[in-house]
Scaffold this motif. Sequence first.
Motif, PDB file in Angstrom:
ATOM      1  N   ARG A 175       0.856  -1.189   0.000  1.00  0.00           N
ATOM      2  CA  ARG A 175       0.000   0.000   0.000  1.00  0.00           C
ATOM      3  C   ARG A 175       0.887   1.233   0.000  1.00  0.00           C
ATOM      4  NH1 ARG A 175      -5.510  -0.242  -1.153  1.00  0.00           N
ATOM      5  NH2 ARG A 175      -6.420  -2.094  -0.188  1.00  0.00           N
ATOM      6  N   GLY A 176       0.510   2.231  -0.794  1.00  0.00           N
ATOM      7  CA  GLY A 176       1.337   3.423  -0.899  1.00  0.00           C
ATOM      8  C   GLY A 176       0.563   4.703  -0.660  1.00  0.00           C
ATOM      9  N   PHE A 177       1.291   5.742  -0.227  1.00  0.00           N
ATOM     10  CA  PHE A 177       0.706   7.055   0.050  1.00  0.00           C
ATOM     11  C   PHE A 177       1.706   8.145  -0.318  1.00  0.00           C
ATOM     12  CE2 PHE A 177      -0.793   4.050   3.251  1.00  0.00           C
ATOM     13  CZ  PHE A 177      -2.171   4.222   3.234  1.00  0.00           C
ATOM     14  N   ARG A 178       1.204   9.316  -0.641  1.00  0.00           N
ATOM     15  CA  ARG A 178       2.015  10.529  -0.679  1.00  0.00           C
ATOM     16  C   ARG A 178       2.009  11.124   0.725  1.00  0.00           C
ATOM     17  NH1 ARG A 178       4.516   9.782  -5.364  1.00  0.00           N
ATOM     18  NH2 ARG A 178       3.166   9.948  -7.189  1.00  0.00           N
ATOM     19  N   ALA A 179       3.197  11.394   1.252  1.00  0.00           N
ATOM     20  CA  ALA A 179       3.291  11.955   2.599  1.00  0.00           C
ATOM     21  C   ALA A 179       4.634  12.646   2.761  1.00  0.00           C
ATOM     22  CB  ALA A 179       3.134  10.860   3.650  1.00  0.00           C
ATOM     23  N   ALA A 180       4.618  13.758   3.467  1.00  0.00           N
ATOM     24  CA  ALA A 180       5.849  14.506   3.717  1.00  0.00           C
ATOM     25  C   ALA A 180       6.788  13.705   4.617  1.00  0.00           C
ATOM     26  CB  ALA A 180       5.503  15.848   4.364  1.00  0.00           C
ATOM     27  N   PRO A 181       8.072  14.039   4.617  1.00  0.00           N
ATOM     28  CA  PRO A 181       9.025  13.327   5.471  1.00  0.00           C
ATOM     29  C   PRO A 181       8.590  13.365   6.936  1.00  0.00           C
ATOM     30  CG  PRO A 181      10.164  14.755   3.930  1.00  0.00           C
ATOM     31  CD  PRO A 181       8.714  15.093   3.826  1.00  0.00           C
ATOM     32  N   PRO A 182       8.849  12.277   7.672  1.00  0.00           N
ATOM     33  CA  PRO A 182       9.568  11.064   7.283  1.00  0.00           C
ATOM     34  C   PRO A 182       8.675   9.993   6.656  1.00  0.00           C
ATOM     35  CG  PRO A 182       9.093  10.986   9.608  1.00  0.00           C
ATOM     36  CD  PRO A 182       8.568  12.311   9.125  1.00  0.00           C
ATOM     37  N   GLY A 183       7.423  10.328   6.356  1.00  0.00           N
ATOM     38  CA  GLY A 183       6.527   9.383   5.706  1.00  0.00           C
ATOM     39  C   GLY A 183       5.607   8.678   6.671  1.00  0.00           C
ATOM     40  N   LEU A 184       6.128   7.814   7.515  1.00  0.00           N
ATOM     41  CA  LEU A 184       5.302   7.016   8.420  1.00  0.00           C
ATOM     42  C   LEU A 184       4.510   7.897   9.373  1.00  0.00           C
ATOM     43  CD1 LEU A 184       4.454   4.241   9.522  1.00  0.00           C
ATOM     44  CD2 LEU A 184       6.461   4.339  11.019  1.00  0.00           C
ATOM     45  N   PHE A 185       3.196   7.670   9.396  1.00  0.00           N
ATOM     46  CA  PHE A 185       2.231   8.351  10.264  1.00  0.00           C
ATOM     47  C   PHE A 185       2.106   9.845   9.987  1.00  0.00           C
ATOM     48  CE2 PHE A 185       3.245   4.805  13.478  1.00  0.00           C
ATOM     49  CZ  PHE A 185       2.284   3.969  12.922  1.00  0.00           C
ATOM     50  N   GLN A 186       2.598  10.290   8.826  1.00  0.00           N
ATOM     51  CA  GLN A 186       2.391  11.674   8.411  1.00  0.00           C
ATOM     52  C   GLN A 186       1.072  11.771   7.636  1.00  0.00           C
ATOM     53  OE1 GLN A 186       4.571  14.166   9.478  1.00  0.00           O
ATOM     54  NE2 GLN A 186       5.152  12.338  10.641  1.00  0.00           N
ATOM     55  N   PRO A 187       0.400  12.923   7.680  1.00  0.00           N
ATOM     56  CA  PRO A 187      -0.852  13.064   6.927  1.00  0.00           C
ATOM     57  C   PRO A 187      -0.644  12.704   5.463  1.00  0.00           C
ATOM     58  CG  PRO A 187      -0.546  14.921   8.409  1.00  0.00           C
ATOM     59  CD  PRO A 187       0.732  14.141   8.456  1.00  0.00           C
ATOM     60  N   GLN A 188      -1.497  11.860   4.949  1.00  0.00           N
ATOM     61  CA  GLN A 188      -1.352  11.433   3.555  1.00  0.00           C
ATOM     62  C   GLN A 188      -2.190  12.334   2.651  1.00  0.00           C
ATOM     63  OE1 GLN A 188      -3.653   9.839   1.380  1.00  0.00           O
ATOM     64  NE2 GLN A 188      -5.193   8.821   2.669  1.00  0.00           N
ATOM     65  N   THR A 189      -1.642  12.645   1.487  1.00  0.00           N
ATOM     66  CA  THR A 189      -2.320  13.531   0.540  1.00  0.00           C
ATOM     67  C   THR A 189      -2.822  12.784  -0.688  1.00  0.00           C
ATOM     68  OG1 THR A 189      -0.185  14.094  -0.479  1.00  0.00           O
ATOM     69  CG2 THR A 189      -0.995  15.529   1.288  1.00  0.00           C
ATOM     70  N   GLY A 190      -2.761  11.449  -0.633  1.00  0.00           N
ATOM     71  CA  GLY A 190      -3.287  10.653  -1.736  1.00  0.00           C
ATOM     72  C   GLY A 190      -2.715   9.249  -1.710  1.00  0.00           C
ATOM     73  N   ALA A 191      -3.568   8.286  -2.004  1.00  0.00           N
ATOM     74  CA  ALA A 191      -3.099   6.904  -2.093  1.00  0.00           C
ATOM     75  C   ALA A 191      -2.334   6.714  -3.403  1.00  0.00           C
ATOM     76  CB  ALA A 191      -4.281   5.947  -2.015  1.00  0.00           C
ATOM     77  N   VAL A 192      -1.335   5.850  -3.365  1.00  0.00           N
ATOM     78  CA  VAL A 192      -0.478   5.560  -4.516  1.00  0.00           C
ATOM     79  C   VAL A 192      -0.459   4.057  -4.732  1.00  0.00           C
ATOM     80  CG1 VAL A 192       1.872   5.668  -5.433  1.00  0.00           C
ATOM     81  CG2 VAL A 192       0.975   7.575  -4.084  1.00  0.00           C
ATOM     82  N   TYR A 193      -0.593   3.633  -5.966  1.00  0.00           N
ATOM     83  CA  TYR A 193      -0.519   2.205  -6.258  1.00  0.00           C
ATOM     84  C   TYR A 193       0.899   1.709  -5.997  1.00  0.00           C
ATOM     85  CZ  TYR A 193      -0.579  -2.204  -8.816  1.00  0.00           C
ATOM     86  OH  TYR A 193      -0.456  -3.530  -9.169  1.00  0.00           O
TER      87      TYR A 193
END
Length: 344
Positions: A241-259
Amino acid sequence: MITLGAYVPGTSLAAGYTVDARAASLLTHVFYAFATIEQGRLTLPPDAPAHLEALAALGLKTVLSVGGWGAGGFSDAALTARSRAAFADECLALAAGFDGVDLDWEFPVAGGPAEVTHRPEDRRNCTLLARELRDRLGPDRLLTAALPAGRLQSAGPYDPAESYELAELAGRLDFVNLMTYDFGTGFSSVATFNAPLTEVPGDPLDPRLRRWNNVTGAVEYYERLGVPRDKLVLGVPFYGRGFRAAPPGLFQPQTGAVYAGDYRDIARDLLSDPAWERHRDPVARSPWLYHPGTQTFVSYEDAESIAERATFAARHGLRGAFTWHLAGDDDEHTLLKAMAGPFR
């Protein structure tokens, strides 16, 4: 009796995927996905007869799975005694060459796609539909169901007990394929894990949901609601599962799912690329990747994390493990071998 199962989508077989002898030697069951309800009629994929012939030659229990995410028609099919009997007639006709039927109704009452018809009475009607199928299939053919674990679905917070009469339904089934994945999806507010083994305190999800939104929590919940351990088959994902998220990524607000693709895609395209930072969470017991340039987060499972989940299932007396889906593995069956290992 141990169950080691794998869903095999008809779309994968149509695209040229084959289940080879090595994979078959590691399995007890294959679930052919999916038959769907189209305009009130149960329908198989067009290449299903050829697919069934190939799967039957493997010498495994071959089960017809009905439904899947986005599949409608269940609420109407389960609505009345007459509609349930008609559905059972069609199931038995279509499943004539199979060793049983797997119900994948996502989901009665609420939680599925908004456009799929659902009713408050679905919860009871799902049990009645299973009872009709159980009676008609007889003792020598299987009736199973894929049931959800994730606590965030299309309308937000979700409780499987609001969709299913879990204890009574399980009593009609030979076993439950517990979908212990999709804990982190596009319905999540942050970039998070697809299948965390245990509750991660740093996850900002409401603690009342977070407690159950992981593999061990989901198993505990189903047991508390009356589903015996020896009827639970633990699900492991062969996809990410993928997401767009600002650093460091994990548990950051996601701005869109990514395949993110299947494991074979991740191993080939991402793990070989040094631009992807590699991490492993000691609590979730899962690996994850982050690409600073594209601000992309990917959660996935590898042989180590799959083996940990299968070991958990074996040590806790669960019936076995299964995957969605077999074609997501690499050609060496890296994940399948890890899933089967603790039960061998």
